[in-house]
Motif scaffolding. Structure first.
Motif, mmCIF file in Angstrom:
data_model
loop_
_atom_site.group_PDB
_atom_site.id
_atom_site.type_symbol
_atom_site.label_atom_id
_atom_site.label_comp_id
_atom_site.label_asym_id
_atom_site.label_seq_id
_atom_site.Cartn_x
_atom_site.Cartn_y
_atom_site.Cartn_z
ATOM 1 N N ALA A 32 0.845 -1.195 0.000
ATOM 2 C CA ALA A 32 0.000 0.000 0.000
ATOM 3 C C ALA A 32 0.874 1.237 0.000
ATOM 4 O O ALA A 32 1.880 1.290 0.697
ATOM 5 N N LEU A 34 0.714 4.884 1.198
ATOM 6 C CA LEU A 34 -0.128 5.640 2.117
ATOM 7 C C LEU A 34 0.422 7.044 2.273
ATOM 8 O O LEU A 34 1.633 7.233 2.411
ATOM 9 N N GLN A 193 -5.575 5.198 6.364
ATOM 10 C CA GLN A 193 -4.579 4.368 7.022
ATOM 11 C C GLN A 193 -5.157 3.019 7.459
ATOM 12 O O GLN A 193 -4.444 2.024 7.498
ATOM 13 N N ALA A 196 -4.855 0.746 4.458
ATOM 14 C CA ALA A 196 -3.465 0.346 4.264
ATOM 15 C C ALA A 196 -3.052 -0.690 5.299
ATOM 16 O O ALA A 196 -2.436 -1.711 4.978
ATOM 17 N N MET A 197 -3.412 -0.454 6.561
ATOM 18 C CA MET A 197 -2.993 -1.341 7.649
ATOM 19 C C MET A 197 -3.628 -2.715 7.515
ATOM 20 O O MET A 197 -2.978 -3.733 7.737
ATOM 21 N N ALA A 200 -2.511 -4.431 3.493
ATOM 22 C CA ALA A 200 -1.191 -4.551 2.892
ATOM 23 C C ALA A 200 -0.267 -5.495 3.656
ATOM 24 O O ALA A 200 -0.383 -5.660 4.869
ATOM 25 N N ARG A 202 3.041 -4.875 3.175
ATOM 26 C CA ARG A 202 3.942 -3.799 3.586
ATOM 27 C C ARG A 202 3.353 -2.462 3.156
ATOM 28 O O ARG A 202 2.693 -2.373 2.121
ATOM 29 N N VAL A 203 3.622 -1.431 3.961
ATOM 30 C CA VAL A 203 3.065 -0.114 3.671
ATOM 31 C C VAL A 203 4.202 0.855 3.369
ATOM 32 O O VAL A 203 5.180 0.924 4.101
ATOM 33 N N VAL A 205 4.905 4.625 3.310
ATOM 34 C CA VAL A 205 4.340 5.919 3.691
ATOM 35 C C VAL A 205 5.065 7.011 2.931
ATOM 36 O O VAL A 205 6.299 7.043 2.897
ATOM 37 N N PRO A 217 2.649 -3.365 8.399
ATOM 38 C CA PRO A 217 1.755 -2.463 9.122
ATOM 39 C C PRO A 217 2.005 -2.407 10.631
ATOM 40 O O PRO A 217 2.011 -1.329 11.209
#
Lengths: 357, 289
Positions: A32, A34, A193, A196-197, A200, A202-203, A205, A217
């Protein structure tokens, strides 16, 4: 297929939308992007799709450099926030449009359309026009259109933003399930968020065109590398206040003008000066009548499972979560107990974390 | 509440009647006089000034073969003008709306300035251009001086500023995502324009074609100047010839009949397509630069 972004840069006039972005996405991973609006996440996605040409840097699919490859030759599927279904075509024509362009046989198109429609539960809608569908159905069709190409990379541009809250939660888990079952590498752009959390692996940012962090996350939530991440991830947002650190014999203490906090020996900033920003999440502050830290409740916001209390200690605003059964009312004075094992520390100048680096 | 609303409707209808009365009366006169010997005000009269005198002799011009040739000419002019304007405007409008190239802004503002110039100022210059084209073999016979093709070419050029701006406005209203989706699905830019974008601006195309057709059908100045057979060129010049004949006095009945004849296709066209025409103002817009 794994995807690598190397020093990816995009400028619009004098403005730098994406600045030297480096990212390494593994095969089958759900990543994701974010960040707040205007942070460059959609620009990065469109460069990956081949819609925008990067000014600098490399985009590598597998071991193929795709900087100059046309979108249609990248073997990707994309889902848009506005769904972007072709309004003048039926759902069936929308889904098989890419196959039609590849001059596939009618029989093959029918077969594939059936497969995708079954996957998404839109078999009964094939004859309708997009205008006759609800938002959720349109998004399923858009997903079908992306999936029928058997893409090696799926791109999502805030696909759930236009749906109502309930549908968003359903679609969230559905997309996640589909992605895992099909094992397609995916990039998902969102400013939410929670999305995304929850979705995903992995995020990434992003802020002002720069990558701030790229991690799972939970790590993002527990070990924020910058104050921005700490602020952006987690709901309700983290509290911050300036403190001065001093050693008191064996122990470290954090001094604020209104109160003093004892630090946990396992959580002491490893670098930085005496003056730091201390962060603590609302859920890590307990109400304890015996505590010396007294706060006045300004507003009580019922969230259902919890009450969010907006409190004030002198001129410091602080928000905490409380059990609704305790029936707090605005104007009440309460004692606060902050869990020193959950403290975060940031450099007041650079906003970098002093715990995780 | 209901009463108040009825009053309001009555008032607005009344206002509309007052303001449109001169136009409606004008058309009414046109219609009556085509079937009369003479008219006294709106009253049809015979040669002695008594009520009556209905006749069909004003419509006798329909029997002449010339009039049908002229009508065909007018139709060709209007049709080719419409086709040319539609094709060029929709291509140019797409490029101006979607592609970022050098001189795009200048091009747009220059087009707007051209739109503001009256075409009469260009007549002499256009004459030289057409003479120049006449000298080119083959092309000269099609688009040179004193050809319908030449008149179509000029009319298209004069209609383009409006068309391009209109089309750009409509294309501006189509979401970028739609185009991106098409590109990812495997369209080339051309195919994307034809298969995805053009269907979205159908109301705009309809509106522009009506405008162009009506302009071509009733255009006078350009055909009158650049077609030497003058009175036999198109309907409007034929009408003009009837009004300015030196030998015979002006026969208003025939004049009215030809005028009405020229109006019929436009009236029909308009009544079937007016809902698209309205969309120029509601659906499309002159988008920003």
């Amino acid at each position: 297929m794994d995807v690598k972004l190397k020093n990816l840069t995009k400028k619009f006039g004098a403005e730098t939308a994406v600045d030297k972005m480096n990212l390494d996405i593994k095969d089958g991973e759900f990543v994701a992007f974010l960040g707040p609006s205007g942070c460059g996440k959609t620009t990065t996605l469109l460069m990956t799709a081949g819609i925008y040409k990067p000014d600098n840097g490399e985009i590598i699919f597998g071991d193929r450099l795709v900087n100059k490859v046309q979108p249609k030759d990248r073997n990707i599927g994309m889902v848009f926030q506005s769904y972007a279904l072709y309004p003048h075509m039926s759902v069936y024509e929308n889904i098989v449009f890419s196959m039609k362009l590849q001059k596939k046989s009618k029989k093959e198109m029918m077969l594939e359309a059936d497969r995708v429609a079954g996957l998404l539960g839109i078999g009964t809608l094939l004859k309708r026009k997009p205008g006759q569908l609800s938002g959720g159905q349109q998004q399923r069709v858009a997903l079908g259109r992306a999936l029928i190409k058997k893409p090696e990379l799926l791109l999502f541009d805030e696909p759930l933003s236009n749906l109502d809250a309930r549908l968003r939660i359903t679609m969230r888990s559905e997309i996640k399930r589909l992605q895992r079952d099909l094992g397609i590498t995916s990039i998902y752009v969102t400013h939410d968020q929670v999305e995304a959390m929850t979705m995903a692996d992995r995020v990434a940012v992003m802020k002002d065109g720069k990558l701030q962090a790229f991690m799972p996350p939970v790590e993002l939530h527990e070990k924020p590398r910058t104050k921005f991440i700490a602020q952006f991830v987690g709901n309700p947002p983290m509290n911050f206040f300036d403190v001065e650190l001093k050693s008191e014999g064996q122990n470290m203490q954090a001094f604020h003008s209104k109160f003093t906090l004892n630090l946990d020996s396992g959580r002491i900033p490893g670098r930085g000066g005496k003056n730091v920003v201390l962060g603590i999440r609302p859920e890590d502050i307990a109400i304890d009548p015996s505590s010396d830290i007294k706060a006045e409740i300004l507003i009580v916001e019922p969230l259902g499972r919890d009450d969010l209390l907006q409190c004030r200690i002198g001129d410091l605003d602080i928000s905490i979560l409380a059990d609704p059964k305790e029936k707090h009312r605005s104007g009440d004075m309460i004692g606060l107990d902050m869990d020193s094992r959950s403290f975060q520390f940031f450099d007041p100048e650079s906003d970098q974390s002093l715990l995780w680096y | 509440m209901k009463l108040k609303r009825d009053n309001f409707t009555l008032l607005s209808v009344l206002t509309l009647i007052i303001f449109t009365a001169p136009i409606i009366l004008g058309y009414l006169w046109l219609f009556i006089s085509t079937f009369s010997e003479r008219t006294y005000g709106l009253k049809p009269v015979d040669v002695d000034g008594n009520l009556g005198g209905f006749t069909l002799k004003n419509w006798a011009f329909l029997a002449e073969p010339d009039i049908w040739l002229i009508t065909l000419n007018t139709f060709l002019l209007a049709t080719f003008l419409t086709m040319g304007v539609l094709l060029i405007s929709s291509l140019a409008g797409y490029a101006l709306s979607r592609v970022n190239f050098r001189g795009r802004k200048t091009f747009l503002s220059m087009t707007l300035i051209l739109h503001a110039f009256p075409s009469v100022t260009l007549l002499i210059a256009i004459y030289f251009v057409l003479r120049f084209i006449s000298d080119i073999p083959l092309l000269g016979a099609l688009f040179g001086y004193n050809t319908i093709g030449g008149v179509v070419l000029i009319s298209i050029a004069l209609q383009l500023p409006l068309g391009i701006w209109l089309m750009k406005g409509f294309f501006d209203g189509v979401s970028w995502d739609l185009e991106r989706a098409a590109l990812i699905d495997g369209c080339s830019r051309w195919r994307c324009w034809w298969q995805i974008m053009v269907p979205q601006i159908k109301p705009g195309l309809a509106a522009l074609s009506i405008f162009s057709f009506m302009t071509g059908w009733s255009s006078f100045l350009i055909p009158y100047t650049f077609l030497t057979k003058g009175n036999k060129a198109v309907l409007s010049t034929y009408l003009n010839a009837m009004m300015s004949s030196d030998t015979v006095s002006i026969q208003y009945g025939i004049l009215a009949a030809i005028g009405l004849f020229q109006l019929i296709p436009i009236l029909l066209f308009y009544s079937f397509t007016q809902k698209y025409l309205m969309k120029i103002f509601s659906g499309g817009s002159h988008g920003g630069v």
